[in-house]
Design an enzyme around this catalytic site. Structure first.
Site, mmCIF file in Angstrom:
data_model
loop_
_atom_site.group_PDB
_atom_site.id
_atom_site.type_symbol
_atom_site.label_atom_id
_atom_site.label_comp_id
_atom_site.label_asym_id
_atom_site.label_seq_id
_atom_site.Cartn_x
_atom_site.Cartn_y
_atom_site.Cartn_z
ATOM 1 N N CYS A 174 0.890 -1.164 0.000
ATOM 2 C CA CYS A 174 0.000 0.000 0.000
ATOM 3 C C CYS A 174 0.923 1.207 0.000
ATOM 4 O O CYS A 174 1.502 1.550 1.031
ATOM 5 C CB CYS A 174 -0.894 0.007 1.237
ATOM 6 S SG CYS A 174 -1.861 1.530 1.383
ATOM 7 N N CYS A 179 -0.690 4.323 2.234
ATOM 8 C CA CYS A 179 -0.807 4.262 3.703
ATOM 9 C C CYS A 179 -0.375 2.880 4.169
ATOM 10 O O CYS A 179 0.797 2.537 4.026
ATOM 11 C CB CYS A 179 -2.191 4.678 4.197
ATOM 12 S SG CYS A 179 -3.626 3.914 3.414
ATOM 13 N N SER A 180 -1.291 2.079 4.724
ATOM 14 C CA SER A 180 -0.869 0.780 5.250
ATOM 15 C C SER A 180 -1.971 -0.256 5.086
ATOM 16 O O SER A 180 -2.113 -1.139 5.922
ATOM 17 C CB SER A 180 -0.502 0.911 6.725
ATOM 18 O OG SER A 180 -1.626 1.341 7.471
#
Lengths: 206, 216
Positions: A110, A113-114
């Site tokens: 990603c 972000c995460s």
């Protein structure tokens, strides 16, 4: 602050770091405001420390290796197939399973972000959320794989999946050789977290 | 916004440092920050898109130099202030000065049900899909000041639609408070040769909403 058995830099009695102090102050403020119940925070932490983690995903993979109908279902509708084993919810609302083959290796990132499939893998490791992985996985995936000890044959194409929406990806690694006749339970022990992100391969039988 | 979070293709961060047998949380504050973010998120009245957008407002130098839970902490404090749940004075000294907004906190027994409840970001489409699987598309050269999920490294590149996921909540609208504005969501495949000019057969896939795309 309750103890969770994983304190390192902020054990009771030790000086709290500035960020630990900031979180402690924020928690007491939000409790005083009546916005959070500290017991619910304890349950949230325990849930992701002990109940929701990569062992879930390993069971999905092992089932796919041993049950061709289930593998087909995963290909067609991974969300429903994974929910049927009991894994659903936050950050796993729209699942897609990516099957590795001798010709194709899948790897998930990603960059923004995460994003990570929590119901099957739990919370992401620090490296997955870090700038080195996020910046490089899309540009030089083979160099990143080499840092994880994975060198793919020249003929294997790498497919990188950048999780930019609410679709979450689970890599189904190739079943290791020498495991004929193994049960799904035995096989699950060979499925590492990294093999389901695509930065690793499933372990070989000892 | 073209922030530090949008880091695909940036250079200079060094090797990936994977930790063996990494714990889920590295310290108590990380676990409490995670749980606060989750618990307050359930009652705060903001969306996941607004949440991501708030994390992205961190100064780029700070974003690159801090850990992920610090990004979340920045986002949480930003949203608490924005939605009037706390005041800046309260955040500064950790004491309650202003009256509270009536909220029912998530009770401990409800947590498991909340985190494991099946959800969906798919919505009724506002119109027919413009593209079909197999279509060639090009990403637009957008540079919005607000939240977007079209990464910089994928702007202005041609790719192929390989999956269609229905209409999903559109983050660019939802994060800005303009409603869910559902748009068709596609998985688009790009060659690394197209994106980076490298001579490999490797490919990159991203999930992109229709407003990010134009026909080739």
């Amino acid at each position: 602050m309750p103890h969770d058995g994983h304190d390192h830099d902020d054990d009771a009695g030790a000086a709290l770091s500035p960020v630990a102090l900031r979180v402690k102050a924020l928690e007491s403020l939000l409790v005083e405001k009546g916005y959070v119940d500290p017991a619910a925070l304890d349950v949230l932490i325990e849930t992701y420390e002990t109940l929701i983690g990569p062992r879930n995903g390993a069971r999905v993979v092992a089932r796919a290796w041993t049950d061709p109908d289930f593998a087909d279902w995963l290909r067609r509708d991974a969300t429903a197939a994974i929910t049927s084993i009991g894994y659903a919810g936050r950050q796993g609302e729209h699942m897609v399973a990516l099957f590795n083959t001798p010709e194709t290796h899948n790897m998930v990132v990603c960059t923004l972000c995460s994003c990570y499939p929590w119901p099957v893998l739990g919370l992401p490791p620090v490296w997955y959320k870090s700038m080195p992985y996020r910046s490089r996985a899309v540009m030089e995936p083979r160099a990143v794989l080499a840092e994880f000890g994975v060198t793919l044959p020249e003929g294997t194409a790498v497919r990188v999946w950048d999780s930019t929406a609410e679709v979450r990806y689970l890599v189904i690694p190739q079943r290791p050789g020498g495991t004929e006749g193994w049960s799904a339970e035995q096989l699950a022990g060979l499925v590492t977290r990294d093999s389901m992100i695509g930065t690793g391969l499933a372990s070989s039988p000892a | 916004m073209n922030g530090a979070h949008d880091c695909g293709g940036m250079m200079g961060f060094g090797p990936v440092a994977a930790e063996r047998d990494e714990p889920v949380f590295h310290s108590a504050w990380e676990s409490r920050a995670f749980a606060l973010m989750s618990a307050v998120g359930d009652i705060g009245g903001w969306t996941l898109d607004e949440d991501r957008s708030a994390c992205e407002t961190m100064h780029p130098a700070d974003y690159a130099a801090t850990s992920y839970y610090e990004h979340w902490l920045h986002g949480l404090q930003t949203l608490l202030l924005k939605h009037g749940l706390v005041t800046a004075e309260e955040l500064a000294d950790g004491r309650c000065h202003a009256s509270r907004i009536a909220k029912q906190p998530t009770p401990a027994p409800a947590v498991w049900g909340l985190v494991t409840a099946p959800g969906s970001y798919a919505r009724e489409p506002q119109g027919p899909a413009r593209y079909a699987i197999g279509d060639r598309v090009r990403t637009r050269r957008l540079n919005p000041a607000g939240h977007t999920r079209l990464p910089r490294y994928l702007r202005g590149h041609a790719g192929e639609i390989i999956a269609r996921h229905g209409a999903h909540v559109f983050p660019d609208s939802n994060a800005a408070g303009r409603g869910e504005d559902p748009r068709w969501l596609y998985t688009v495949r790009f060659t690394c040769a197209e994106v980076w000019g490298t001579a490999t057969r490797d490919t990159i896939h991203a999930d992109l909403w229709e407003p990010y795309l134009e026909a080739v």
